[in-house]
Each structure stands twice: as structure tokens, then as C-alpha cells.
Design a protein around this motif. Sequence first.
Motif, short mmCIF file in Angstrom:
data_model
loop_
_atom_site.label_atom_id
_atom_site.label_comp_id
_atom_site.label_asym_id
_atom_site.label_seq_id
_atom_site.Cartn_x
_atom_site.Cartn_y
_atom_site.Cartn_z
N GLY A 73 32.92 -39.98 58.74
CA GLY A 73 31.37 -40.08 59.36
C GLY A 73 30.70 -40.21 58.13
N LEU A 74 30.65 -39.26 57.03
CA LEU A 74 29.96 -39.04 56.08
C LEU A 74 30.07 -40.36 55.19
N ARG A 75 31.25 -40.85 54.92
CA ARG A 75 31.11 -42.12 54.23
C ARG A 75 30.53 -43.51 54.79
N VAL A 76 30.52 -43.57 56.20
CA VAL A 76 29.80 -44.61 56.71
C VAL A 76 28.51 -44.36 56.55
N ALA A 77 28.05 -42.97 56.83
CA ALA A 77 26.42 -42.83 56.80
C ALA A 77 25.85 -43.10 55.35
#
Length: 585
Positions: A228-232
Motif C-alpha cells: 500500500g505504501l509503494r502504490v501511494a
Amino acid sequence: MLEELRITGLGVIDDTTLRLTSGMNVITGETGAGKTMVVTGLGLLFGGRADAGRVRADPGRAVVEGRLRLAGTLGDAVRTRITDAGGETDDDGSLLLSRTVTAEGRSRAHVGGRSMPVSTLSELGEQVLAVHGQSDQLRLLRPSEQRSALDRFAGPEHEKLLESYREAFTRWRRVVDDLADRRRNARQRSQEADLLKLGLDEITRVDPQPGEDEELRQEVQRLEHAEGLRVAAALAAQALAGGVEAADDTPDATQLLGTARRTLEGQAGVDPRLGELALRIEEAATLVGDVSSELSSYLGELDADPARLEAIYERRAALRALTRKYADDIDGVIAWAENAKSKLTELDSSDELLEELDKERQRLAATVGELAGRLTAARREAAVRFSEAVSVELAGLAMPHARVEVAVLTRTPSKDEPAVTVDGEELAAGADGADEVELRLHAHPGAPSLPLQKGASGGELSRVMLAIEVVFAGAGGPPTLVFDEVDSGVGGTAAVEIGRRLARLARTHQVLVVTHLPQVAAFADRHLVVAKDTGGAITTSGVRIVEETERARELSRMLAGLPDSDLGIAHAEELLSVAAREKRA
């Protein structure tokens, strides 16, 4: 000296002011007129215990105010102390003091125009005022007070020796008690030490670091939500680069901001406000560039390593095992370990430590014994001088054959009491030395030498107390001395001699005397009379200065209870004449 004392709402005194002089001030009056309230007021002004029962119902509070004038080194020290506390002296150098007590028992103090703790008045009172009354005579009968009296007389060098002894004695007793406790509770200490060692071993194996639990919690959170952090972060970086569907020639956010800045700068010459906005856009472009760079770095560092996540889970489990047993967090666990290390040192009952402590006990015992011996020798030397000086004063107080002897006695230790060797003898040592001091009165030839509490009548005790005070005054002490009916039980020639001694004391000190003896009052430099007024619904008292004819009438009243008796007045005038000649001599 105390120049002025005003008392309001205390006992029978409604509102009165005493104006005092530097010599001998005598306060007289009928029984119950309120003489005691004057001394009570002085006690309150200088930090004494407040008694709400003495406060008059109307106005519901008692106020005592005083004006103090000090000179010399004592005055400088007091002014410095008060100034440091926020108070101020008056323009003429005098210091105003005030104490208020309400009927509910609340108390307030003011010094130099500033509200201060009552303890400040007490501290000031110890330096400038000494009050002596019949209760002080009873206190002098206690051996500890007699020893203190001898120590004060012995002088400053003796007091330094006594302070050195007390410091050594405190260290010695601390070691003695510590050694005894370690020996007495060796098994219990050993069990407690074993438990502490187990805890320390467990903590040492885990080796927690300060703040580690919080750092691991944050790292777990990142690893568990890595996708989730990578996508954001990626979407944010793409948006700054020109949008999710941007082509190669699509301008990014920095380029668009640059275009906006240049457009505004082109018109800045027409309107300066656009120039200011252009500068702000330039700052925004710099900030967007920094964020874009940091997002790229963040994406490069972001790692979803399952092995690292598993290792952190295990580490956090080990840390939680410590926080369940020893503290709420890892910093608390580390603090517990430090305290445990210190406690282990305290619990040590090994033979090596006990031997070391025993050597320290012997070394300190030798020091205490040596200082105790010097203290005893100094007290015995001072006792000779003290006895001679007090006996000389007693001779002048109509006790020509009396002698006061000061016995400095050693103390034999009890069975369970620690002892020290003083000049080859085992003696009990206390916080004030290895001595007991006893004042003895040899009243007349053929009479046995007896302790004061057994050999002195009330009148003799009053004169002994006064003789001691005269001797003390010659060795310094507070500049103002208050005597509250210390002449009780005395009359005749002895009363005249007491008046003469107080007058002599007044040459170097301010003296306030509450007395019922006309022979004493005749020596006053200022005579104040407390008079009762029963004319109204409530009895009140006031204080006035009497002089010349009025003074003779007051002495006549004291002599025979007849203020208007011609014979009484003639006798009073004779007393005044004798006192005046004595004071000039």
C-alpha cells in the motif's frame, strides 16, 4: 534593636503601640492587665506558634507589627537575606515586620513589605532576639540544655570542633548500622540478590536498547503495509511527473510552476504584487522538486522482506517478555536493570565486603574517639571558666557564698550500644559527644553540691538563670534580650541586685523586662505600664510610657498597692534615686 511594637486584637489588647529605647525597657502593670500579651506578641512577630484562641472576636484577627533597626555585620547580613528574598528596608535603614493571625487559625507574615513564610520571621528572630521566661528556667534543668549552654559559652572554635565531631559520628553510625544490618540479614539479602541476578541475566541476554520497542513497532507497520505504501508513493510521484497517463512531452509539476513564475515575472514591472507571487511560486517549485526526489528515494528503500518481518516479530516477543516482568516499556526495563545493579551493591554480604566495612568502622571509630576526647577536654576547660564567671555574677545577686559548678561526666555504654575508645576508656558516644554535662549549685558553705533541679529554689533558679544570661551576653549573642518575670520568687536585696545586673546588661544590649518588682523597674531607661480599661462593654488594655511623678506613683503601686500613698511615693523616689546613682557608676 526593636524600635517599635504595635499589637492589635491580641488577648485583652485592642490596639496599642510600644515605643522602645536602646537601653533597659521595663513593662509593668496589674495582674491580668495584659503584660503576658506583650511577650506573646513578640513571640508571634518573630515566628512563634500562632494560637487562634488568643485572637479577639472583634475584629477577628490579631496583627503584630514591629520596626527593627540593625547595625554592624549582623545588620548587613539580615538586610542581604531580606533583600535576596524580595523584601526592602525603609529609607532610614529600618526593617518593617508584620504577622497576622485570624480567629480561624490562618497566619501570614510580611517582611520588608513582602509576603514571606513564617519561617523567615523565625530565622530572623534567632539572630536578633532571645526570650527568657520561667519556662526557660525549667528548660535549663534538662541535661541536654545544660550541655548546649556550655557549648555556646565555649566559643566559635569549640563549635567548629563539635561540628567536625558530629560529621564523623554520623559517618561512623552509618557504617556501624550498615554492617550490623548486612550481618543480621545476610540470608535474606542473599535471596534477594539471587532474584536480582536472575533478572539481570535475562535482560542482559536480550540486550534491549533505548527506544527500541517503538522503533520496531514503526518498522513492522511499514513492512506489513509495504504494498500500500509503494502504490501511494508511486502514484504521488507520477502525479508530480505530469499525471498517470502522461506522454513524453507532457510537462511535469515543476515545469508548469516554472511557466507560471515566468509569466508573472513578465508583468512584475507593471504590478509589483505579481512579482511577489512569482517568488512564492518559485519557492513552491523548489519544495515540489524536493518532494519528488524524496519519493524516488523512498520507493528505492521500500522493502517487503518477509525474513526481516519474521525477525522483528521474534525480537518484539523477546522485548514483550521483559516488559511483562520488569516495566511498562523498554526504557523502564533498562532503568530497572540499572537500579538492580545498584541494589546488588547494597545487598552484598560477602566476607570480603564485610571485612572492608569492619575496617572502615574501626577507622571511623578511632576518629570519633579522638574528636570526642578533644571535645571533652575543651568542655572541661570551658566548664572552669563558665563556673567562675557565673559564680561571680551570683555573688552580685545577693548569693555571695553560692557557687555554680559544671560537671562534665563521661557516659558508660550499655550492653547493646556501640562504643568508642576515648583516652583508653570505652565510652558511649552520642551525636553531641561522649559527655553528660550537669550544672550543680553549691548554695552556701556546708551545703552539698546538688544538681540545679534538686538544689535550687525558685528564687535561686531565677538568679542562676540571670547570671548565666549575663555571662552569655558578654560572649555575644542576640542584640535584644527579653526577660519575662524571671525575677519570680525574688525580693528584697536580691531584687535590687537583679535590677542592677539587668541595667548593666542594657549597656551593651537592648533589654525588655516584664516584672512585678519595683526594685527592678526602678532601673529602667524607659518604663511602660500596661493598663486595663473596664469602662466599656469589653475589657481592653493599652500601654503607655510613664515618667517622673507618674513613674513614682507606679512604683508606689507596685510596693504597696497604693499609688497615691505619700509614704509609698517617697519610698519609690528613693528607689529611683538609688537606681540612677547605680547606673551612673
